[in-house]
Design an enzyme around this catalytic site. Sequence first.
Site, PDB file in Angstrom:
ATOM      1  N   LYS A  68       9.713  -8.929   4.668  1.00  0.00           N
ATOM      2  CA  LYS A  68      10.646  -9.447   5.392  1.00  0.00           C
ATOM      3  C   LYS A  68      11.381 -10.403   4.433  1.00  0.00           C
ATOM      4  O   LYS A  68      11.105 -11.095   3.562  1.00  0.00           O
ATOM      5  CB  LYS A  68      10.133 -10.327   6.534  1.00  0.00           C
ATOM      6  CG  LYS A  68      11.106 -10.611   7.641  1.00  0.00           C
ATOM      7  CD  LYS A  68      11.443  -9.395   8.498  1.00  0.00           C
ATOM      8  CE  LYS A  68      12.288  -9.700   9.872  1.00  0.00           C
ATOM      9  NZ  LYS A  68      12.207  -8.289  10.596  1.00  0.00           N
ATOM     10  N   LYS A  80       4.057  -2.302  12.062  1.00  0.00           N
ATOM     11  CA  LYS A  80       5.148  -1.292  12.636  1.00  0.00           C
ATOM     12  C   LYS A  80       5.152  -0.001  11.878  1.00  0.00           C
ATOM     13  O   LYS A  80       5.255   1.015  12.712  1.00  0.00           O
ATOM     14  CB  LYS A  80       6.279  -2.202  12.741  1.00  0.00           C
ATOM     15  CG  LYS A  80       7.346  -1.960  13.649  1.00  0.00           C
ATOM     16  CD  LYS A  80       8.538  -2.962  13.447  1.00  0.00           C
ATOM     17  CE  LYS A  80       8.022  -4.080  13.873  1.00  0.00           C
ATOM     18  NZ  LYS A  80       9.170  -5.208  14.099  1.00  0.00           N
ATOM     19  N   LYS A 129       9.649  -2.627   3.095  1.00  0.00           N
ATOM     20  CA  LYS A 129      11.143  -2.636   4.040  1.00  0.00           C
ATOM     21  C   LYS A 129      10.718  -3.613   5.067  1.00  0.00           C
ATOM     22  O   LYS A 129       9.858  -4.037   5.696  1.00  0.00           O
ATOM     23  CB  LYS A 129      10.697  -1.224   4.850  1.00  0.00           C
ATOM     24  CG  LYS A 129      12.003  -1.078   5.577  1.00  0.00           C
ATOM     25  CD  LYS A 129      12.848   0.152   4.884  1.00  0.00           C
ATOM     26  CE  LYS A 129      14.298   0.066   5.590  1.00  0.00           C
ATOM     27  NZ  LYS A 129      15.265  -1.165   5.559  1.00  0.00           N
ATOM     28  N   HIS A 168       0.879  -1.180  -0.059  1.00  0.00           N
ATOM     29  CA  HIS A 168      -0.096   0.016  -0.049  1.00  0.00           C
ATOM     30  C   HIS A 168       0.751   1.346  -0.024  1.00  0.00           C
ATOM     31  O   HIS A 168       0.354   2.310  -0.456  1.00  0.00           O
ATOM     32  CB  HIS A 168      -1.071  -0.012   1.312  1.00  0.00           C
ATOM     33  CG  HIS A 168      -0.330   0.188   2.430  1.00  0.00           C
ATOM     34  ND1 HIS A 168       0.529  -0.738   3.140  1.00  0.00           N
ATOM     35  CD2 HIS A 168      -0.223   1.447   3.602  1.00  0.00           C
ATOM     36  CE1 HIS A 168       1.065   0.080   4.110  1.00  0.00           C
ATOM     37  NE2 HIS A 168       0.634   1.109   4.431  1.00  0.00           N
ATOM     38  N   ARG A 169       2.202   0.930   0.297  1.00  0.00           N
ATOM     39  CA  ARG A 169       3.067   2.171   0.365  1.00  0.00           C
ATOM     40  C   ARG A 169       4.553   1.502  -0.079  1.00  0.00           C
ATOM     41  O   ARG A 169       4.635   0.405   0.185  1.00  0.00           O
ATOM     42  CB  ARG A 169       3.611   2.836   1.661  1.00  0.00           C
ATOM     43  CG  ARG A 169       2.386   3.648   2.170  1.00  0.00           C
ATOM     44  CD  ARG A 169       3.079   4.300   3.522  1.00  0.00           C
ATOM     45  NE  ARG A 169       1.707   4.911   4.284  1.00  0.00           N
ATOM     46  CZ  ARG A 169       1.083   6.033   3.896  1.00  0.00           C
ATOM     47  NH1 ARG A 169       1.434   6.732   2.958  1.00  0.00           N
ATOM     48  NH2 ARG A 169       0.301   6.645   4.826  1.00  0.00           N
ATOM     49  N   ASP A 174       4.622   5.860  11.754  1.00  0.00           N
ATOM     50  CA  ASP A 174       4.583   6.711  10.717  1.00  0.00           C
ATOM     51  C   ASP A 174       5.909   6.771   9.694  1.00  0.00           C
ATOM     52  O   ASP A 174       6.235   7.852   9.389  1.00  0.00           O
ATOM     53  CB  ASP A 174       4.232   8.478  10.943  1.00  0.00           C
ATOM     54  CG  ASP A 174       2.725   8.440  11.625  1.00  0.00           C
ATOM     55  OD1 ASP A 174       1.879   7.832  11.330  1.00  0.00           O
ATOM     56  OD2 ASP A 174       2.759   9.225  12.801  1.00  0.00           O
TER      57      ASP A 174
HETATM   58  P1  NAD Z   1      20.709 -10.986  16.555  1.00  0.00           P
HETATM   59  O1  NAD Z   1      21.223 -12.031  15.637  1.00  0.00           O
HETATM   60  O2  NAD Z   1      21.889  -9.934  16.659  1.00  0.00           O
HETATM   61  O3  NAD Z   1      20.901 -11.529  18.099  1.00  0.00           O
HETATM   62  C1  NAD Z   1      20.071 -12.403  18.575  1.00  0.00           C
HETATM   63  C2  NAD Z   1      20.850 -12.739  20.014  1.00  0.00           C
HETATM   64  O4  NAD Z   1      19.970 -14.291  20.453  1.00  0.00           O
HETATM   65  C3  NAD Z   1      21.962 -13.741  19.400  1.00  0.00           C
HETATM   66  O5  NAD Z   1      23.083 -13.225  20.557  1.00  0.00           O
HETATM   67  C4  NAD Z   1      21.761 -15.079  19.822  1.00  0.00           C
HETATM   68  O6  NAD Z   1      22.852 -15.973  20.281  1.00  0.00           O
HETATM   69  C5  NAD Z   1      20.766 -15.120  20.731  1.00  0.00           C
HETATM   70  N1  NAD Z   1      19.927 -16.434  21.197  1.00  0.00           N
HETATM   71  C6  NAD Z   1      19.628 -17.502  20.194  1.00  0.00           C
HETATM   72  N2  NAD Z   1      18.932 -17.994  20.719  1.00  0.00           N
HETATM   73  C7  NAD Z   1      18.699 -17.656  22.051  1.00  0.00           C
HETATM   74  C8  NAD Z   1      18.161 -18.702  23.189  1.00  0.00           C
HETATM   75  N3  NAD Z   1      17.486 -19.772  23.080  1.00  0.00           N
HETATM   76  N4  NAD Z   1      18.172 -17.854  24.315  1.00  0.00           N
HETATM   77  C9  NAD Z   1      18.798 -16.793  24.601  1.00  0.00           C
HETATM   78  N5  NAD Z   1      19.658 -16.159  23.314  1.00  0.00           N
HETATM   79  C10 NAD Z   1      19.270 -16.591  22.466  1.00  0.00           C
HETATM   80  O7  NAD Z   1      19.205 -10.656  16.245  1.00  0.00           O
HETATM   81  P2  NAD Z   1      18.635  -9.295  16.537  1.00  0.00           P
HETATM   82  O8  NAD Z   1      18.808  -8.343  15.521  1.00  0.00           O
HETATM   83  O9  NAD Z   1      19.067  -8.899  17.870  1.00  0.00           O
HETATM   84  O10 NAD Z   1      17.246  -9.954  16.726  1.00  0.00           O
HETATM   85  C11 NAD Z   1      16.466 -10.177  17.895  1.00  0.00           C
HETATM   86  C12 NAD Z   1      15.063 -10.184  17.670  1.00  0.00           C
HETATM   87  O11 NAD Z   1      14.763  -8.638  17.469  1.00  0.00           O
HETATM   88  C13 NAD Z   1      14.506 -10.789  16.487  1.00  0.00           C
HETATM   89  O12 NAD Z   1      13.144 -11.124  16.879  1.00  0.00           O
HETATM   90  C14 NAD Z   1      14.394  -9.770  15.565  1.00  0.00           C
HETATM   91  O13 NAD Z   1      13.370 -10.014  14.388  1.00  0.00           O
HETATM   92  C15 NAD Z   1      14.110  -8.398  16.144  1.00  0.00           C
HETATM   93  N6  NAD Z   1      14.219  -7.301  15.586  1.00  0.00           N
HETATM   94  C16 NAD Z   1      15.328  -6.623  15.328  1.00  0.00           C
HETATM   95  C17 NAD Z   1      15.677  -5.692  14.730  1.00  0.00           C
HETATM   96  C18 NAD Z   1      16.976  -5.083  14.333  1.00  0.00           C
HETATM   97  O14 NAD Z   1      17.407  -3.889  14.141  1.00  0.00           O
HETATM   98  N7  NAD Z   1      18.092  -5.876  14.380  1.00  0.00           N
HETATM   99  C19 NAD Z   1      14.782  -4.675  14.537  1.00  0.00           C
HETATM  100  C20 NAD Z   1      13.380  -5.136  15.038  1.00  0.00           C
HETATM  101  C21 NAD Z   1      12.987  -6.259  15.499  1.00  0.00           C
END
Ligand code: NAD
Length: 470
Positions: free
Chosen positions: A107, A95, A71, A66-67, A100
Amino acid sequence: MTSQHIPMFAQVNKYFDKAAAYVDHPPGLLAQIKACNSVFRISFPLKRDDGTIEVIHGWRAQHSVHRLPTKGGIRFSPQVDEDEVSALAALMTYKCALVDVPFGGAKGAVRIDSTKYSEAELERVTRRYTYELFAKNLIGPGVDVPAPDYGTGPREMAWILDTSSSLANGQIDALGCVTGKPVTQGGVRGRAESTGRGVYFALREAVNDVEDMKAMGITPGLDGKRVIVQGLGNVGYHAAKFIQEGGGIIVALAEREGAVFCEKGLDLDRVMAHRKETGSILGFAGARDVATSREALEIECDVLVPAALENVITGENVDRIHAQIIVEGANGPITADASEKLLARGVLIVPDIYTNAGGVTVSYFEWVKNLSHMRFGRMEKRFQERSNEQLLQGVEHLTGLRFTPEDRGRATAAAGEEELVNSGLEETMVAAYAELRMIQKDRGVDLRTAAFINAIGKVAMAYLQRGIFP
Ligand code: NAD
């Protein structure tokens, strides 16, 4: 973790349906908003370092166009499947609407355990995956813009940029084809910390709500709150860092290998240094070892921040969760049924689509920077500092007093890129929480339902005002 057994898109849609009961849009429009618009599935060969060939599976889901651009991050995980990618893309749509950010939700994922491949192999996987997206017109600054997620970071984003911009030879805005890049490769200062910083702002806004905290019998403010963080990657580490700096006491930290607990509080950076040295957080001096990451979620605390993966709080362990506030750093860490049980017990859940929106917010700033081809603050910084100095001199002239060099330095300083990015992020998180809080109060719903009501309303508005093609 049990994520592979719980279909995630159905969980997201349960939250959607709960909120949809409060909005007044045609059922067909709601069904269209909910549907995942397209999913690209790819299998390609990887030549491993030992010469053998392995088939790698990947996806890119565009939940809502829709936009444009759409991302969303790219995840490297051994558990990922089409359902999970579609669910995560849907969360991105909601999100972006909530904070906004003018993008649709997407994904991407590659089904690999990045810890089991060499750097050279990961580079080949990333470049081939990017090539496949490019060949299908599924990457580009105006089309679809990936970012880091679980298992990927600035290194992978630089490879994506290099591959995509090489293929798009001469495209002037090519830098905007991916975000979360290293600052030296068109990234923006503050992006690496942004999701975790946003998680901190989300928690701060929640605990500073005097009325909410009073109703829960909790003292307002973050000071002295006992906090547990699961996952010490990009989101978890930075969230823990800013929460600690903001006055929270980190009583437990959980990683793959287990967890460490200390009632008096853990020094985050010392735990990280210990992990770097020994390869594990376990055995940290002065702390008690907890055998598994899951057990750490059940420790008595005020605030729980699951920041690793989805479906870590389920029907199986929800009755043993003691936290009064859960701030969802990860996407989908609580199943829908467990979420209902927690709400019935009066637990405050600050939902993922709001809590971890700081990452996409600053990705948006990075994209804007790339399209403008200039660092934020470059044009106005000196001008602003000179104007501030003149103002100070005017005050000194009128009062006959002199500022100390320290006060002068503070008062004349103007914002550079990092300060501007952090300011924009804080404004976004504070304003979005205020909107959620208002809907929560008006409708008498939980924060997640308020978030979905708000997001659905904004996406619906785009459809209604633009009309439906053809
Ligand atoms: P990342 O890979 O940097 O870190 C994830 C960490 O979790 C790793 O250190 C890994 O070893 C650890 N891990 C794996 N299994 C585990 C367990 N059973 N118990 C504890 N720790 C465990 O990933 P991230 O970017 O920090 O993403 C983490 C979550 O945040 C995901 O759900 C992702 O979709 C969400 N997220 C990330 C971003 C971003 O900017 N990176 C933005 C929004 C949402």
